[in-house]
Design a protein around this motif. Structure first.
Motif, PDB file in Angstrom:
ATOM      1  N   THR A  22       1.015  -1.748   0.035  1.00 45.29           N
ATOM      2  CA  THR A  22       0.082   0.026   0.093  1.00 45.29           C
ATOM      3  C   THR A  22       0.806   1.697   0.009  1.00 45.29           C
ATOM      4  OG1 THR A  22      -0.570   0.140   2.550  1.00 45.29           O
ATOM      5  CG2 THR A  22      -2.085  -0.939   0.906  1.00 45.29           C
ATOM      6  N   TYR A  23       0.716   2.350  -0.474  1.00 48.87           N
ATOM      7  CA  TYR A  23       0.840   3.987  -0.222  1.00 48.87           C
ATOM      8  C   TYR A  23       0.060   4.505   0.019  1.00 48.87           C
ATOM      9  CZ  TYR A  23       3.607   7.895  -1.140  1.00 48.87           C
ATOM     10  OH  TYR A  23       4.168   9.299  -0.771  1.00 48.87           O
ATOM     11  N   LEU A  24      -0.175   5.321   1.399  1.00 51.75           N
ATOM     12  CA  LEU A  24      -0.099   6.140   2.233  1.00 51.75           C
ATOM     13  C   LEU A  24      -0.230   7.567   2.148  1.00 51.75           C
ATOM     14  CD1 LEU A  24      -1.732   3.981   5.104  1.00 51.75           C
ATOM     15  CD2 LEU A  24      -3.329   4.630   3.156  1.00 51.75           C
ATOM     16  N   PRO A  25      -0.139   8.389   1.349  1.00 55.55           N
ATOM     17  CA  PRO A  25       0.525   9.618   1.708  1.00 55.55           C
ATOM     18  C   PRO A  25       0.465  10.618   2.868  1.00 55.55           C
ATOM     19  CG  PRO A  25      -0.853   9.779  -0.486  1.00 55.55           C
ATOM     20  CD  PRO A  25      -1.214   8.460   0.159  1.00 55.55           C
ATOM     21  N   ALA A  26       1.476  11.198   3.318  1.00 52.76           N
ATOM     22  CA  ALA A  26       0.891  11.817   4.575  1.00 52.76           C
ATOM     23  C   ALA A  26      -0.106  12.427   4.122  1.00 52.76           C
ATOM     24  CB  ALA A  26       2.431  12.630   4.765  1.00 52.76           C
ATOM     25  N   ASN A  27      -0.587  13.218   3.670  1.00 54.27           N
ATOM     26  CA  ASN A  27      -1.883  14.488   3.653  1.00 54.27           C
ATOM     27  C   ASN A  27      -3.196  13.730   3.547  1.00 54.27           C
ATOM     28  OD1 ASN A  27      -0.945  13.689   1.125  1.00 54.27           O
ATOM     29  ND2 ASN A  27      -1.751  15.765   0.496  1.00 54.27           N
TER      30      ASN A  27
ATOM     31  N   ALA B 176     -11.165   9.267   1.846  1.00 58.16           N
ATOM     32  CA  ALA B 176      -9.574   9.322   0.968  1.00 58.16           C
ATOM     33  C   ALA B 176     -10.409   8.832  -0.103  1.00 58.16           C
ATOM     34  CB  ALA B 176      -8.557   9.424   1.396  1.00 58.16           C
ATOM     35  N   PRO B 177      -9.705   8.785  -0.881  1.00 52.87           N
ATOM     36  CA  PRO B 177     -10.696   7.649  -2.800  1.00 52.87           C
ATOM     37  C   PRO B 177      -8.878   6.578  -2.578  1.00 52.87           C
ATOM     38  CG  PRO B 177     -10.371  10.058  -3.435  1.00 52.87           C
ATOM     39  CD  PRO B 177      -9.659   9.620  -1.990  1.00 52.87           C
ATOM     40  N   LEU B 178      -9.663   5.549  -3.414  1.00 51.05           N
ATOM     41  CA  LEU B 178      -8.623   4.510  -3.225  1.00 51.05           C
ATOM     42  C   LEU B 178      -8.320   3.964  -4.647  1.00 51.05           C
ATOM     43  CD1 LEU B 178      -6.887   2.406  -2.184  1.00 51.05           C
ATOM     44  CD2 LEU B 178      -9.190   0.731  -1.976  1.00 51.05           C
ATOM     45  N   VAL B 179      -7.294   3.713  -5.401  1.00 58.50           N
ATOM     46  CA  VAL B 179      -6.909   3.274  -6.457  1.00 58.50           C
ATOM     47  C   VAL B 179      -6.085   1.957  -6.660  1.00 58.50           C
ATOM     48  CG1 VAL B 179      -5.302   3.771  -8.727  1.00 58.50           C
ATOM     49  CG2 VAL B 179      -6.528   5.017  -7.086  1.00 58.50           C
ATOM     50  N   VAL B 180      -6.632   0.832  -6.783  1.00 58.65           N
ATOM     51  CA  VAL B 180      -5.983  -0.174  -6.936  1.00 58.65           C
ATOM     52  C   VAL B 180      -5.464  -0.876  -7.801  1.00 58.65           C
ATOM     53  CG1 VAL B 180      -6.273  -2.701  -6.816  1.00 58.65           C
ATOM     54  CG2 VAL B 180      -7.911  -1.314  -5.600  1.00 58.65           C
ATOM     55  N   VAL B 181      -4.236  -0.372  -8.085  1.00 60.96           N
ATOM     56  CA  VAL B 181      -3.224  -1.179  -9.354  1.00 60.96           C
ATOM     57  C   VAL B 181      -2.233  -2.465  -9.432  1.00 60.96           C
ATOM     58  CG1 VAL B 181      -0.875   0.329 -10.251  1.00 60.96           C
ATOM     59  CG2 VAL B 181      -2.063   1.377  -8.574  1.00 60.96           C
ATOM     60  N   LEU B 182      -2.426  -2.628 -10.266  1.00 56.42           N
ATOM     61  CA  LEU B 182      -2.175  -3.943 -10.691  1.00 56.42           C
ATOM     62  C   LEU B 182      -1.352  -4.251 -11.967  1.00 56.42           C
ATOM     63  CD1 LEU B 182      -6.306  -4.540 -10.933  1.00 56.42           C
ATOM     64  CD2 LEU B 182      -4.313  -6.089  -9.162  1.00 56.42           C
ATOM     65  N   HIS B 183       0.006  -5.009 -10.961  1.00 56.17           N
ATOM     66  CA  HIS B 183       1.569  -4.384 -12.067  1.00 56.17           C
ATOM     67  C   HIS B 183       0.626  -5.530 -13.553  1.00 56.17           C
ATOM     68  CE1 HIS B 183       2.496  -8.578 -10.616  1.00 56.17           C
ATOM     69  NE2 HIS B 183       2.014  -7.674  -8.890  1.00 56.17           N
ATOM     70  N   GLY B 184       1.979  -6.181 -14.038  1.00 59.79           N
ATOM     71  CA  GLY B 184       2.130  -6.312 -15.760  1.00 59.79           C
ATOM     72  C   GLY B 184       3.390  -7.899 -15.015  1.00 59.79           C
ATOM     73  N   CYS B 185       3.398  -8.277 -16.420  1.00 57.37           N
ATOM     74  CA  CYS B 185       4.085  -9.790 -15.765  1.00 57.37           C
ATOM     75  C   CYS B 185       5.645  -9.487 -15.933  1.00 57.37           C
ATOM     76  CB  CYS B 185       3.923 -10.541 -16.457  1.00 57.37           C
ATOM     77  SG  CYS B 185       2.030 -11.566 -17.091  1.00 57.37           S
ATOM     78  N   THR B 186       6.126  -9.812 -14.853  1.00 62.80           N
ATOM     79  CA  THR B 186       7.741 -10.216 -14.927  1.00 62.80           C
ATOM     80  C   THR B 186       7.598  -9.041 -13.610  1.00 62.80           C
ATOM     81  OG1 THR B 186       8.381  -8.513 -16.285  1.00 62.80           O
ATOM     82  CG2 THR B 186       8.648 -10.910 -16.863  1.00 62.80           C
TER      83      THR B 186
ATOM     84  N   GLY C 135       4.770   6.056 -11.625  1.00 56.95           N
ATOM     85  CA  GLY C 135       4.336   7.402 -10.644  1.00 56.95           C
ATOM     86  C   GLY C 135       3.452   7.340 -10.011  1.00 56.95           C
ATOM     87  N   TRP C 136       2.615   6.873 -10.063  1.00 57.42           N
ATOM     88  CA  TRP C 136       1.547   6.242  -8.999  1.00 57.42           C
ATOM     89  C   TRP C 136       1.526   7.337  -7.536  1.00 57.42           C
ATOM     90  CZ3 TRP C 136      -3.476   7.528  -9.865  1.00 57.42           C
ATOM     91  CH2 TRP C 136      -4.010   6.847 -11.088  1.00 57.42           C
ATOM     92  N   SER C 137       2.632   6.467  -6.946  1.00 58.62           N
ATOM     93  CA  SER C 137       2.769   7.002  -5.019  1.00 58.62           C
ATOM     94  C   SER C 137       2.980   8.951  -5.522  1.00 58.62           C
ATOM     95  CB  SER C 137       3.419   6.487  -4.637  1.00 58.62           C
ATOM     96  OG  SER C 137       5.032   6.622  -5.249  1.00 58.62           O
ATOM     97  N   ARG C 138       4.257   8.938  -6.427  1.00 60.78           N
ATOM     98  CA  ARG C 138       3.845  10.380  -6.176  1.00 60.78           C
ATOM     99  C   ARG C 138       2.471  11.306  -6.519  1.00 60.78           C
ATOM    100  NH1 ARG C 138       9.518  11.158  -4.947  1.00 60.78           N
ATOM    101  NH2 ARG C 138      10.579   8.943  -5.501  1.00 60.78           N
ATOM    102  N   VAL C 139       1.574  10.906  -7.732  1.00 56.83           N
ATOM    103  CA  VAL C 139       0.901  11.155  -7.811  1.00 56.83           C
ATOM    104  C   VAL C 139      -0.656  11.484  -6.591  1.00 56.83           C
ATOM    105  CG1 VAL C 139      -1.437  10.989  -9.288  1.00 56.83           C
ATOM    106  CG2 VAL C 139       1.163  11.459 -10.576  1.00 56.83           C
ATOM    107  N   ALA C 140       0.127  10.662  -5.958  1.00 49.87           N
ATOM    108  CA  ALA C 140      -1.580  10.132  -4.730  1.00 49.87           C
ATOM    109  C   ALA C 140      -0.812  11.056  -3.299  1.00 49.87           C
ATOM    110  CB  ALA C 140      -1.136   8.634  -4.598  1.00 49.87           C
ATOM    111  N   ASP C 141       0.656  11.482  -3.351  1.00 51.89           N
ATOM    112  CA  ASP C 141       1.010  12.332  -2.982  1.00 51.89           C
ATOM    113  C   ASP C 141       0.331  14.320  -3.145  1.00 51.89           C
ATOM    114  OD1 ASP C 141       2.677  11.310  -1.151  1.00 51.89           O
ATOM    115  OD2 ASP C 141       4.427  11.870  -2.382  1.00 51.89           O
ATOM    116  N   LEU C 142       0.356  13.844  -4.558  1.00 55.02           N
ATOM    117  CA  LEU C 142      -0.709  15.284  -5.025  1.00 55.02           C
ATOM    118  C   LEU C 142      -1.457  15.585  -4.228  1.00 55.02           C
ATOM    119  CD1 LEU C 142       1.289  16.138  -7.780  1.00 55.02           C
ATOM    120  CD2 LEU C 142       1.963  16.905  -6.120  1.00 55.02           C
ATOM    121  N   GLY C 143      -2.194  14.635  -5.057  1.00 58.46           N
ATOM    122  CA  GLY C 143      -3.851  14.212  -4.862  1.00 58.46           C
ATOM    123  C   GLY C 143      -4.534  13.626  -3.640  1.00 58.46           C
ATOM    124  N   GLY C 144      -4.069  13.838  -2.596  1.00 64.16           N
ATOM    125  CA  GLY C 144      -3.950  12.999  -1.575  1.00 64.16           C
ATOM    126  C   GLY C 144      -4.582  12.186  -1.586  1.00 64.16           C
ATOM    127  N   PHE C 145      -4.533  10.991  -2.082  1.00 65.25           N
ATOM    128  CA  PHE C 145      -5.631   9.528  -2.282  1.00 65.25           C
ATOM    129  C   PHE C 145      -4.819   8.387  -1.905  1.00 65.25           C
ATOM    130  CE2 PHE C 145      -4.354  10.787  -6.775  1.00 65.25           C
ATOM    131  CZ  PHE C 145      -3.502   9.339  -6.825  1.00 65.25           C
TER     132      PHE C 145
END
Length: 378
Positions: free
Chosen positions: A44-49, A54-64, A75-85
């Motif tokens: 998980t990633y939880l921004p400090a703010n 808050a909203p939640l985005v579930v992110v699923l990686h690809g093979c390998t 860059g999802w966690s960086r955007v989460a810092d800006l959006g607060g989700f």
């Protein structure tokens, strides 16, 4: 056959170059979320703010890939810092799939309340309880096998998600074993629109509003044929009651955006196709609305699916422009307010029909073909 195929992929994985080793782990382990019938891991990633509800985005990686790899590249966690989700990263284990693919082609893993799909649903429920997530603002996105699993989550639990993004993925329940999966990835034998729509409706018995869906695909994808994007759109047009022709068509520098709208004018189905893009997540790594780090299956093509999806889901303040500047492996990120605007889209005519795929019959060798379609050879 499935075991022999998996063994082959495991033995020959050295043919593919490693993912960036400098990826910074910004994620936390997430455990004790339920019975976990699919035996998945979770980060998980939880921004400090992070605000209440808050909203939640579930992110699923690809093979390998791992959750760390995909977060670093997209860059999802960086955007989460800006959006607060909040972010949830389900993660495949090698004991389930030696190539770290989510098992989108195994019926028992994409059925409601069973297998990997049920594990991801349990993770979401635990996130809601522990972090007071807004149940009305939960989204899912994924690349390749993760994109196909995102499609499975939207199909099996449509009441859970407000929307989702399927990147270089495949329609829900289009394959039921490894041989079928390989054929579908080549664009061969995909069920027709009615069959796909029936599979989608039968996945949950849902009677309410369907989640809105975005489909991303590169037009030169040699791993998952672009015809799969067309089939995915047809599957979702049916349940949304939409016509074949989109309500709005826009183009910008080789990127086409087609949008189908509900009666109230909301975009409920959107397709992004990127000319010249192969198999991977589309990135824009400099300038306005840029985020992520280019690498294997993370492709700098001038548009960021992460930023665009976050904006379409209203997770970012419209006044905030994400701008990485000259981002490198360990460089920081910057936030610019009103720093600029993306190049405007223009209204255009429908592009000519895409020629039918004939690549599958031209690739020689069963082993080479399997490796190529799994992303282990180029």
């Amino acid at each position: 056959m499935a075991n022999r195929f998996s063994d082959l992929l495991q033995q020959t994985s050295k043919l593919r170059g490693p993912l960036p080793s400098a990826a910074i782990d910004r994620l936390q382990d997430f455990t004790n979320f339920g019975a976990n019938p699919g035996a998945l891991a979770a980060r998980t990633y939880l921004p400090a703010n992070l605000p209440p509800s808050a909203p939640l985005v579930v992110v699923l990686h690809g093979c390998t890939q791992t959750a760390i790899d995909y977060d670093h590249g997209s860059g999802w966690s960086r955007v989460a810092d800006l959006g607060g989700f909040a972010l949830l990263f389900p993660e495949q284990r090698r004991k389930n799939n030696p190539n770290l693919c989510f098992n989108w082609f195994v019926p028992g893993d994409i059925r409601r309340d069973a297998g990997e799909a049920a594990s991801i649903r349990q993770m979401i429920a635990a996130m809601i309880e522990r972090h007071l997530i807004d149940r009305e603002r939960i989204f899912v996105t994924g690349l390749s096998a993760g994109g196909a699993m995102a499609a499975a989550m939207l199909a099996t639990y449509p009441e859970v998600f407000a929307g989702g993004s399927i990147i270089a993925g495949l329609p829900y329940a289009c394959a039921a074993n490894v041989p079928q999966a390989l054929k579908r990835m080549r664009g061969q034998g995909v069920p027709d629109a009615k069959q796909l729509a029936d599979q989608l409706r039968q996945a949950s018995g849902h009677q309410g509003r369907w989640p809105r869906v975005t489909v991303w695909h590169g037009m030169t994808d040699a791993t998952v044929d672009p015809s799969n994007a067309e089939a995915t759109l047809a599957q979702w047009r049916s349940v949304h009651g939409l016509g074949e022709r989109p309500d709005r068509i826009e183009t910008n520098a080789g990127i086409s955006r087609w949008a189908w709208q509900a009666a109230d004018g909301r975009d409920v189905l959107v397709s992004y196709t990127v000319a010249g893009m192969g198999h991977g997540t589309p990135l824009k790594i400099s300038g306005v609305d840029s985020c992520g780090v280019a690498g294997p299956f993370m492709l700098d093509v001038g548009i960021s699916s992460t930023c665009q999806d976050a904006r379409s889901w209203e997770l970012l303040d419209p006044a905030i422009a994400v701008d990485t500047g000259s981002l490198r492996e360990n460089a920081g990120w910057s936030l610019a307010e009103g720093a600029g605007k993306p190049t405007p889209w223009r209204i255009d005519h429908l592009p000519p029909p895409r020629p039918a795929n004939a690549a599958g019959s031209q690739i020689g060798g069963v082993i080479e073909n399997a490796l190529r379609k799994a992303g282990l050879m180029r």
